[in-house]
Structures are given as C-alpha cells and as structure tokens.
Design a protein around this motif. Structure first.
Motif, PDB file in Angstrom:
ATOM      1  N   UNK A 435       0.836  -1.203   0.000  1.00 48.03           N
ATOM      2  CA  UNK A 435       0.000   0.000   0.000  1.00 48.03           C
ATOM      3  C   UNK A 435       0.870   1.252   0.000  1.00 48.03           C
ATOM      4  N   UNK A 436       1.950   1.254   0.777  1.00 45.70           N
ATOM      5  CA  UNK A 436       2.863   2.403   0.805  1.00 45.70           C
ATOM      6  C   UNK A 436       3.489   2.611  -0.570  1.00 45.70           C
ATOM      7  N   UNK A 437       3.935   1.511  -1.191  1.00 44.88           N
ATOM      8  CA  UNK A 437       4.545   1.616  -2.522  1.00 44.88           C
ATOM      9  C   UNK A 437       3.543   2.160  -3.534  1.00 44.88           C
ATOM     10  N   UNK A 438       2.291   1.713  -3.472  1.00 45.62           N
ATOM     11  CA  UNK A 438       1.261   2.210  -4.396  1.00 45.62           C
ATOM     12  C   UNK A 438       1.013   3.698  -4.184  1.00 45.62           C
ATOM     13  N   UNK A 439       0.960   4.122  -2.917  1.00 43.90           N
ATOM     14  CA  UNK A 439       0.743   5.550  -2.648  1.00 43.90           C
ATOM     15  C   UNK A 439       1.879   6.391  -3.199  1.00 43.90           C
ATOM     16  N   UNK A 440       3.123   5.953  -2.974  1.00 47.82           N
ATOM     17  CA  UNK A 440       4.267   6.714  -3.464  1.00 47.82           C
ATOM     18  C   UNK A 440       4.336   6.685  -4.988  1.00 47.82           C
ATOM     19  N   UNK A 441       4.016   5.515  -5.564  1.00 44.97           N
ATOM     20  CA  UNK A 441       4.045   5.412  -7.018  1.00 44.97           C
ATOM     21  C   UNK A 441       2.937   6.252  -7.644  1.00 44.97           C
ATOM     22  N   UNK A 442       1.751   6.236  -7.034  1.00 45.58           N
ATOM     23  CA  UNK A 442       0.655   7.054  -7.553  1.00 45.58           C
ATOM     24  C   UNK A 442       0.958   8.533  -7.446  1.00 45.58           C
ATOM     25  N   UNK A 443       1.593   8.914  -6.337  1.00 47.33           N
ATOM     26  CA  UNK A 443       1.963  10.314  -6.150  1.00 47.33           C
ATOM     27  C   UNK A 443       3.002  10.734  -7.185  1.00 47.33           C
ATOM     28  N   UNK A 488      -4.895  15.062   5.157  1.00 46.97           N
ATOM     29  CA  UNK A 488      -5.706  15.923   4.275  1.00 46.97           C
ATOM     30  C   UNK A 488      -4.897  17.056   3.654  1.00 46.97           C
ATOM     31  N   UNK A 489      -3.564  16.982   3.772  1.00 48.45           N
ATOM     32  CA  UNK A 489      -2.755  18.012   3.115  1.00 48.45           C
ATOM     33  C   UNK A 489      -2.634  17.655   1.636  1.00 48.45           C
ATOM     34  N   UNK A 490      -2.853  18.640   0.795  1.00 47.96           N
ATOM     35  CA  UNK A 490      -2.813  18.387  -0.650  1.00 47.96           C
ATOM     36  C   UNK A 490      -1.977  19.463  -1.335  1.00 47.96           C
ATOM     37  N   UNK A 505      -3.164   9.686   1.646  1.00 47.61           N
ATOM     38  CA  UNK A 505      -2.234   8.631   1.215  1.00 47.61           C
ATOM     39  C   UNK A 505      -0.884   8.701   1.901  1.00 47.61           C
ATOM     40  N   UNK A 506      -0.238   9.883   1.872  1.00 46.51           N
ATOM     41  CA  UNK A 506       1.087  10.011   2.499  1.00 46.51           C
ATOM     42  C   UNK A 506       1.009   9.891   4.016  1.00 46.51           C
ATOM     43  N   UNK A 507      -0.075  10.379   4.606  1.00 44.44           N
ATOM     44  CA  UNK A 507      -0.252  10.250   6.060  1.00 44.44           C
ATOM     45  C   UNK A 507      -0.343   8.776   6.471  1.00 44.44           C
ATOM     46  N   UNK A 508      -1.124   7.994   5.713  1.00 49.21           N
ATOM     47  CA  UNK A 508      -1.235   6.552   5.985  1.00 49.21           C
ATOM     48  C   UNK A 508       0.113   5.865   5.779  1.00 49.21           C
ATOM     49  N   UNK A 537      11.149  10.344  -2.572  1.00 46.67           N
ATOM     50  CA  UNK A 537      10.599   9.832  -1.305  1.00 46.67           C
ATOM     51  C   UNK A 537      11.442   8.630  -0.871  1.00 46.67           C
ATOM     52  N   UNK A 538      11.880   8.670   0.376  1.00 41.27           N
ATOM     53  CA  UNK A 538      12.750   7.613   0.905  1.00 41.27           C
ATOM     54  C   UNK A 538      12.140   7.068   2.195  1.00 41.27           C
ATOM     55  N   UNK A 539      12.119   5.759   2.292  1.00 46.05           N
ATOM     56  CA  UNK A 539      11.785   5.162   3.595  1.00 46.05           C
ATOM     57  C   UNK A 539      12.689   3.963   3.843  1.00 46.05           C
ATOM     58  N   UNK A 540      13.005   3.759   5.098  1.00 47.08           N
ATOM     59  CA  UNK A 540      13.834   2.603   5.454  1.00 47.08           C
ATOM     60  C   UNK A 540      13.147   1.802   6.542  1.00 47.08           C
TER      61      UNK A 540
END
Length: 545
Positions: A435-443, A488-490, A505-508, A537-540
């Motif tokens: 889900x995180x990957x989809x949100x980042x990819x969609x963004x 809700x930040x856009x 999406x990014x908040x989740x 966007x980076x996450x570890x």
C-alpha cells in the motif's frame, strides 16, 4: 478549583486508608516476624545445652560420691579385724552430714539387703529422729515466662531426643532402697539415673560402692535437684528473649518503613491514575517518581509516558475528527448548492453540468469516506496483525512486474534498481508495505511529465533496508516538505481534477512505516547548479538477518 481540591482530598483520604490496611505491609511484617520467630524458637530450645549441663552435673556428682565413699571406707568401718567388717552408723551419719552440708546434696548410705543405714536428711536428737526439709524457694520473678518456656519444652521434646527421667523419685528416708543405680553399686559398679518428683522437678541420682580393701560394705547414693541447671538455662533463654525483643522492635520498624516505601508510592500512582481517569481536564498528572532508581521509579516514568501518549492520541483523534468534518463539509456544501440550483433552472445543458458536479462530489465523498475508513482501521489492524519475514527485493520485483503499465497513457516508464549483495529481509505486513509503494508510485505518477521515468531503488545499508521512489516532476515546495505527510494536506498539479485524491495517502504511508519501526521523508532531487530535477521519497525499514 473546588472540584480539583475535592478530588485530591478524596484521593489522599483513600490513599491513606489503603496504606493503613495495605496487604503489602501485612505480608512484609508477617514474613519478617515469622522468620525471626522461627529463629528465636530454635534458639530458645537449647535442649543440647541442657543435656550437656546435666551430663556435667552427673560427672561432678559422681566424683563427690566417690570422695564421700572413700571417706566412709576409711573412717566409718568397724570390725576391721573380723571377717565381717561393717559400717558404723553414728560415725557414718556424722561424716555424711558434714560432707553434704557444703555440697547441698542428699546422701543415703545403704547396706546389704537395701536397708538405709543413714540419711543426710535425718538427725538423731535426744527426742528421736528429726527430718530435715528444704524450704521452697521464694516467689520467683518471671513466672509467666518460665511457664511459657516450660510449655515450649513440652511441645518440642516430642520432636527431639533428650535426657528423659527414667524413674519416679522415691522420697523414703527409712526402710529399703533398691533402685537400679543402688543395685549396681552393691555389685561394685557405678550407676546413675534421672528421677522425677511428683511436682515434675527433676533430680540426679548417682550410686557408688563403699568398700574397704575391695570388700563392699554398702552403697552411697547421692541425689541433687537440677534447679541450678534450670536456672542457668532460664537465664540464657531470658537473654535470648531480650535480644529477640530488640530485634523484633527493629524488624517491625524496618518492615513498616520498607512497606511504606513500596505501598505509599503505589497508592499515590493508583490514586493519580484514578484522578486522570475520572478527571474532566488535564490538570491531573501522574506523580513524577523518576528520582527513584528502582522498579517503582520506572513504573512511574512508564505511567507518565503512557498518560502523555494517551493525551497525544486523544489530541490526534480530536484533530482527525475535526479534519474529517471539514473535508466532508466541502463536498456536501458543493452538493447542496448544486441540488438547490438544479431545482431552480430549466435549461437542460446547465442541468447536465450540475449533474456532473453532483456526480463528481459523490465520487469525491465516496473516495474520502473509503480513505477515512482505511485510516481509522489502520491502528487496530497493525496492533492485531502478525508480522512475517520476507525479502524486500522479491516484493519489489513482483510489484514492479504488476505495475509496468503504470502511466502508459502518458508514456511514463517504471525503472527498478535493486542493489546486488546482501539479501534485504524485513519483518512486516506485506499488504501494508505494498500500500505504501502504491501511494508513493501514484503520487510520483501524478507529478511526472509525459514520457517521464519513475525510478524505484532498493539497497541495504547496514542494519536497514532503504527504498527510494524518484520522479521527474516539478518537485516539492520547500515550505511543504514538512507538511506533506499531514492528514488531508494536498499539494496537487494545477491540471489535476479537484477531488481526485483525499490527502490521506502520504499520512497513511507514514503511519505504516513508523509502525514497522522505520522512517519516511521527502526531499527534492537537484542538479549541481541547484536546479530541481524532481521529487524523491525515501523510507527505510529495520533489516532482518
């Protein structure tokens, strides 16, 4: 303020009552006093010491009897020149009285047949025989203590082997005396026994032969009460009881102090937690006992941190509710305006436009409610779900294969770069990471230009696995880098249709990554001259062996 004062007074009163009746205090006192009582009980039962005193007294009395018998054999024998020597009663009585006067013993001289020839308690006076009786000792102090110690002896004697009376004392001063020790003495041996009077008083009886030139003339029987031994044992016990009294006093004080240092802070913490639970404001807090370097100090710190975390969670819930109300109110306001306007106009073309607006708002509401429901379920799902170990590299390869056609309408390409080397195992929930990957990819897709490239990189850096998603879009305004993960930040492209995204999406994504023990952040890709080349966007996540 009155309500606060009343609650605090009630808490203090309940806390004080709880301390007085604390089960911890009672248990500490009971354990410490019981252990001390068991130790003192064992010390009070000094049976071995008493036995040694009795054995020593027997040896001493036997030595006295041998000396008395030797004196009688030398000075009280008549008929030495005959074949039947005998003991002279008058001389023997005088010798026995003089010898026993200083030793406080009772002596009886027995001749053959068990006949008592003379007794130290009988005096021959002009009017006849006079019996000597010792007066009982004056009223003794500590009679209650003696009685309790005697009772203790009777109880513990059942579990221990000690010298027991072997016969009942015969108080006969005349007639015959045929006790076992006397019979052994008449046979030329030494004998002794422990006697018990009717009042329970013990006495020691020894008998030795009286002889002249190895010719046995009779037996000398010496008796002595164990009063001196009992007094010595009692004095030792009395000293033990005194020490026990002092030790008990100190033990009780230390136990109460220890119990209060444990029970009082616990009751304070419980009372404070109760106030926090029932209080209507945040004016109540957990007492700070962090200066204590023990378990209670750590408990206080943990409760304080937990309370602060609860308040923060409540703040987040309140803020989330306010944001939800605000976000839902916007499409509802638009819907209401469109419906009210549609009822007033008759132009089919304008009505069609209004219906299109109503349809878009309904879709926006549906998308918003779905995302809100997903965000609200996230906490409970993450707390209940069981994490599993998986390879992040394999997950990205599968994800990339399924999403190769992303952005084909605009010619956007997806590039996957997985570093060679160590395997990238992580512990987590696959579905949520996807889900995180989809949100980042969609963004990234939303901001990528036509024919652009979205690059996904994966590598292991020591004890972590780093995932990077890069695009070639306009980047992120510097002022928005800290806010884009807020609910809700856009910050959307100008050409994008309003309401396409809910802003969750990014908040989740941030919530999911932090629950997995990782970190996520955003930054801009820049050239050497500082020009923005796109967003990154980076996450570890913590790596597993």
């Amino acid at each position: 303020m009155n309500g606060k004062k009343g609650l605090e007074e009630t808490s203090e009163r309940l806390s004080g009552q709880s301390v007085k009746a604390s089960s911890i205090t009672r248990r500490i006192l009971a354990i410490n006093v019981f252990a001390l009582a068991v130790l003192v009980t064992g010390l009070l039962y000094i049976g071995k010491y008493r036995q040694e005193l009795i054995e020593s007294e027997i040896a001493s009395l036997m030595t006295q009897a041998e000396m008395f018998a030797a004196a009688l054999g030398e000075a009280a024998v008549g008929g030495e020149n005959t074949e039947q020597p005998y003991l002279q009663k008058i001389i023997a009585s005088q010798i026995i009285r003089r010898l026993t006067a200083t030793t406080r013993t009772h002596a009886q001289l027995i001749i053959k047949g068990g006949q008592i020839l003379t007794d130290s308690k009988l005096l021959l006076e002009p009017g006849g025989l006079v019996q000597i009786e010792e007066l009982p000792p004056p009223n003794q102090d500590n009679r209650i203590t003696r009685y309790l110690l005697d009772a203790l002896d009777q109880i513990l004697q059942r579990f221990q082997n000690q010298i027991q009376p072997s016969a009942v004392e015969n108080n006969s001063l005349q007639g015959k005396l045929t006790s076992p020790e006397v019979q052994k003495a008449m046979a030329g041996e030494h004998g002794h026994t422990i006697l018990q009077a009717e009042n329970g008083q013990l006495s020691i009886s020894v008998a030795v032969p009286v002889q002249r030139y190895k010719h046995i003339l009779g037996a000398l029987n010496l008796k002595k009460q164990t009063t001196s031994i009992d007094d010595a044992v009692f004095e030792v016990r009395l000293e033990i009881l005194k020490v026990f009294g002092i030790a008990l006093f100190v033990t009780v004080l230390l136990s109460i102090y220890l119990a209060r240092t444990i029970a009082r802070p616990l009751h304070k913490l419980a009372a404070a937690a109760n106030l926090v639970r029932h209080g209507l404001s945040r004016q109540y807090s957990i007492p700070d006992l962090g200066l204590r370097s023990d378990e209670i100090g750590r408990l206080s710190a943990a409760l304080k941190d937990m309370t602060e975390a609860l308040w923060e969670r409540m703040d987040a819930i309140e803020q989330f509710a306010a944001d939800v109300a605000h976000e839902i109110k916007n499409p509802l306001t638009s819907l209401r305006s469109a419906v009210e306007t549609a009822a007033k106009i008759r132009d089919p073309e304008k009505q069609q436009k209004l219906m299109s607006i109503i349809f878009d708002d309904i879709q926006r509401l549906d998308r918003l409610i779905s995302d809100i429901a997903d965000a609200s379920r996230l906490d409970s799902e993450l707390s209940r779900a069981r994490m599993e170990k998986f390879d992040m590299g394999n997950l990205l390869s599968t994800f990339s294969t399924l999403n190769r056609k992303t952005g084909d309408s605009q010619g956007i390409k997806l590039s996957l770069k997985i570093a060679d080397g160590s395997p990238m195992f992580v512990l987590g929930l696959k579905d949520r990471i996807i889900q995180v990957l989809r949100n980042l990819l969609g963004n990234a897709e939303s901001f990528s230009p036509p024919n652009g490239t979205i690059t996904v990189k994966a590598e292991r850096n020591g004890k972590s696995v780093a995932i990077t998603v890069e695009d070639e879009g306009p980047g992120i305004p510097e002022s928005s880098l800290e806010n884009i993960f807020n609910r809700f930040y856009q910050e959307r492209p100008s050409e994008e249709k309003f309401g396409t995204h809910s802003g969750l999406g990014l908040s989740i994504s941030k919530q999911v990554i932090e629950t997995h023990g990782g970190t996520i952040w955003a930054e801009n890709r820049k050239s050497n001259n500082g020009k923005i080349l796109g967003a990154r966007f980076i996450f570890w996540l913590p790596a597993e062996n």
